[in-house]
Design a protein around this motif. Sequence first.
Motif, PDB file in Angstrom:
ATOM      1  N   SER A   1     -25.032  -7.350  45.606  1.00 33.96           N
ATOM      2  CA  SER A   1     -24.846  -8.296  44.510  1.00 33.96           C
ATOM      3  C   SER A   1     -25.316  -9.706  44.892  1.00 33.96           C
ATOM      4  O   SER A   1     -25.428 -10.045  46.073  1.00 33.96           O
ATOM      5  N   ALA A   2     -25.542 -10.517  43.891  1.00 41.00           N
ATOM      6  CA  ALA A   2     -26.014 -11.878  44.119  1.00 41.00           C
ATOM      7  C   ALA A   2     -24.993 -12.706  44.895  1.00 41.00           C
ATOM      8  O   ALA A   2     -25.351 -13.475  45.797  1.00 41.00           O
ATOM      9  N   ASP A   3     -23.705 -12.565  44.546  1.00 39.13           N
ATOM     10  CA  ASP A   3     -22.683 -13.351  45.238  1.00 39.13           C
ATOM     11  C   ASP A   3     -22.509 -12.904  46.684  1.00 39.13           C
ATOM     12  O   ASP A   3     -22.308 -13.735  47.581  1.00 39.13           O
ATOM     13  N   GLU A   4     -22.611 -11.601  46.938  1.00 40.40           N
ATOM     14  CA  GLU A   4     -22.513 -11.119  48.321  1.00 40.40           C
ATOM     15  C   GLU A   4     -23.731 -11.586  49.129  1.00 40.40           C
ATOM     16  O   GLU A   4     -23.609 -11.951  50.297  1.00 40.40           O
ATOM     17  N   THR A   5     -24.905 -11.567  48.502  1.00 47.80           N
ATOM     18  CA  THR A   5     -26.112 -12.047  49.173  1.00 47.80           C
ATOM     19  C   THR A   5     -25.967 -13.512  49.557  1.00 47.80           C
ATOM     20  O   THR A   5     -26.329 -13.914  50.668  1.00 47.80           O
ATOM     21  N   ALA A   6     -25.429 -14.317  48.647  1.00 48.50           N
ATOM     22  CA  ALA A   6     -25.228 -15.739  48.931  1.00 48.50           C
ATOM     23  C   ALA A   6     -24.318 -15.934  50.134  1.00 48.50           C
ATOM     24  O   ALA A   6     -24.570 -16.803  50.979  1.00 48.50           O
ATOM     25  N   LYS A   7     -23.284 -15.122  50.232  1.00 46.60           N
ATOM     26  CA  LYS A   7     -22.368 -15.254  51.362  1.00 46.60           C
ATOM     27  C   LYS A   7     -23.024 -14.808  52.665  1.00 46.60           C
ATOM     28  O   LYS A   7     -22.823 -15.418  53.723  1.00 46.60           O
ATOM     29  N   ILE A   8     -23.819 -13.756  52.606  1.00 46.15           N
ATOM     30  CA  ILE A   8     -24.547 -13.288  53.793  1.00 46.15           C
ATOM     31  C   ILE A   8     -25.473 -14.387  54.306  1.00 46.15           C
ATOM     32  O   ILE A   8     -25.549 -14.648  55.509  1.00 46.15           O
ATOM     33  N   LEU A   9     -26.169 -15.037  53.382  1.00 47.25           N
ATOM     34  CA  LEU A   9     -27.093 -16.108  53.766  1.00 47.25           C
ATOM     35  C   LEU A   9     -26.348 -17.305  54.340  1.00 47.25           C
ATOM     36  O   LEU A   9     -26.767 -17.886  55.350  1.00 47.25           O
ATOM     37  N   PHE A  10     -25.244 -17.679  53.709  1.00 49.09           N
ATOM     38  CA  PHE A  10     -24.450 -18.793  54.222  1.00 49.09           C
ATOM     39  C   PHE A  10     -23.971 -18.491  55.647  1.00 49.09           C
ATOM     40  O   PHE A  10     -24.084 -19.327  56.540  1.00 49.09           O
ATOM     41  N   ASN A  11     -23.438 -17.309  55.843  1.00 48.88           N
ATOM     42  CA  ASN A  11     -22.902 -16.952  57.155  1.00 48.88           C
ATOM     43  C   ASN A  11     -23.977 -16.966  58.238  1.00 48.88           C
ATOM     44  O   ASN A  11     -23.710 -17.326  59.387  1.00 48.88           O
ATOM     45  N   PHE A  12     -25.193 -16.594  57.872  1.00 54.11           N
ATOM     46  CA  PHE A  12     -26.268 -16.601  58.865  1.00 54.11           C
ATOM     47  C   PHE A  12     -26.751 -18.013  59.155  1.00 54.11           C
ATOM     48  O   PHE A  12     -26.820 -18.439  60.304  1.00 54.11           O
ATOM     49  N   TYR A  13     -27.085 -18.760  58.110  1.00 56.76           N
ATOM     50  CA  TYR A  13     -27.656 -20.094  58.300  1.00 56.76           C
ATOM     51  C   TYR A  13     -26.671 -21.049  58.950  1.00 56.76           C
ATOM     52  O   TYR A  13     -27.027 -21.816  59.836  1.00 56.76           O
ATOM     53  N   VAL A  14     -25.428 -21.012  58.501  1.00 55.21           N
ATOM     54  CA  VAL A  14     -24.443 -21.983  58.966  1.00 55.21           C
ATOM     55  C   VAL A  14     -23.701 -21.505  60.212  1.00 55.21           C
ATOM     56  O   VAL A  14     -23.495 -22.264  61.154  1.00 55.21           O
ATOM     57  N   LYS A  15     -23.311 -20.222  60.228  1.00 53.30           N
ATOM     58  CA  LYS A  15     -22.437 -19.729  61.291  1.00 53.30           C
ATOM     59  C   LYS A  15     -23.152 -18.848  62.314  1.00 53.30           C
ATOM     60  O   LYS A  15     -22.553 -18.412  63.293  1.00 53.30           O
ATOM     61  N   GLY A  16     -24.424 -18.579  62.075  1.00 46.80           N
ATOM     62  CA  GLY A  16     -25.174 -17.750  63.013  1.00 46.80           C
ATOM     63  C   GLY A  16     -24.804 -16.293  62.977  1.00 46.80           C
ATOM     64  O   GLY A  16     -25.135 -15.530  63.885  1.00 46.80           O
ATOM     65  N   ASP A  17     -24.124 -15.863  61.922  1.00 45.72           N
ATOM     66  CA  ASP A  17     -23.676 -14.472  61.803  1.00 45.72           C
ATOM     67  C   ASP A  17     -24.793 -13.625  61.186  1.00 45.72           C
ATOM     68  O   ASP A  17     -25.094 -13.732  59.999  1.00 45.72           O
ATOM     69  N   LYS A  18     -25.382 -12.787  62.011  1.00 41.74           N
ATOM     70  CA  LYS A  18     -26.519 -11.982  61.543  1.00 41.74           C
ATOM     71  C   LYS A  18     -26.140 -10.538  61.218  1.00 41.74           C
ATOM     72  O   LYS A  18     -26.998  -9.726  60.871  1.00 41.74           O
ATOM     73  N   ASN A  19     -24.854 -10.218  61.298  1.00 41.39           N
ATOM     74  CA  ASN A  19     -24.413  -8.826  61.168  1.00 41.39           C
ATOM     75  C   ASN A  19     -24.783  -8.162  59.846  1.00 41.39           C
ATOM     76  O   ASN A  19     -25.046  -6.965  59.812  1.00 41.39           O
ATOM     77  N   ASP A  20     -24.787  -8.936  58.763  1.00 36.94           N
ATOM     78  CA  ASP A  20     -25.004  -8.320  57.448  1.00 36.94           C
ATOM     79  C   ASP A  20     -26.405  -8.527  56.880  1.00 36.94           C
ATOM     80  O   ASP A  20     -26.670  -8.152  55.740  1.00 36.94           O
ATOM     81  N   LEU A  21     -27.302  -9.109  57.665  1.00 39.20           N
ATOM     82  CA  LEU A  21     -28.657  -9.334  57.155  1.00 39.20           C
ATOM     83  C   LEU A  21     -29.380  -8.038  56.818  1.00 39.20           C
ATOM     84  O   LEU A  21     -30.215  -7.994  55.915  1.00 39.20           O
ATOM     85  N   SER A  22     -29.064  -6.981  57.543  1.00 39.05           N
ATOM     86  CA  SER A  22     -29.721  -5.694  57.277  1.00 39.05           C
ATOM     87  C   SER A  22     -29.397  -5.183  55.874  1.00 39.05           C
ATOM     88  O   SER A  22     -30.161  -4.400  55.302  1.00 39.05           O
TER      89      SER A  22
END
Length: 215
Positions: free
Chosen positions: A31-52
Amino acid sequence: MKKVKKSLVVLICLLFIPVILIGCSNKPKVSADETAKILFNFYVKGDKNDLSKISMPKDKIEELSKFQKDTIIKEIRNGFLKEGLTLKNDQLEQIYKARLEALKKVTATTEKISENDKEAEVKVKATYFDEGKVSEKAMTDAVKEVEKLKLTNRQEIVSKLLDVYVKNLKVEYQNVKPSTDVKEGTYKFIIKEKVWVPQDIKKFASDIGSFNAGK
């Protein structure tokens, strides 16, 4: 740290280069909202777990993670060079790691405001802390501590000051407490080859990159 958010603009653009070339169906799995959270977590927090989940290949994820780290460290180094100060590689690594751990304390929520077959609006809310104040306090305390040593050799003073600053900054990052209020923004997402992506990539990246600054 002002330039850090600018690096996010480059990062987000790089992130979506492979995404728009993948897939044959227009319906996103995430979903769009889940995608937004995945992107935030990666860019800001360095969390790459859900990028796949958004069709990002493993090798690209690792490449972007390295790019993110290298860019942030370079910007920290350059910021000090402008002041005539040179941080050692191990000091830069310490700052990077301490900052990343502090950013992991930040939390974000995303909410889908509207959606149709072509686009969606997502509200992003996130806690934050003021990185400028964190760094300023670490340096102010370092200056006071070094002044008490009554050193006379400039090179020795600078070396000691940077050592104490890095030590203080690590402590400040460890003790940082995110805000009780939030920064927020609403962004339009569109579908690119079965993946939701921000319509205005530069604005999305710039905005979320500035959330943690508390300004």
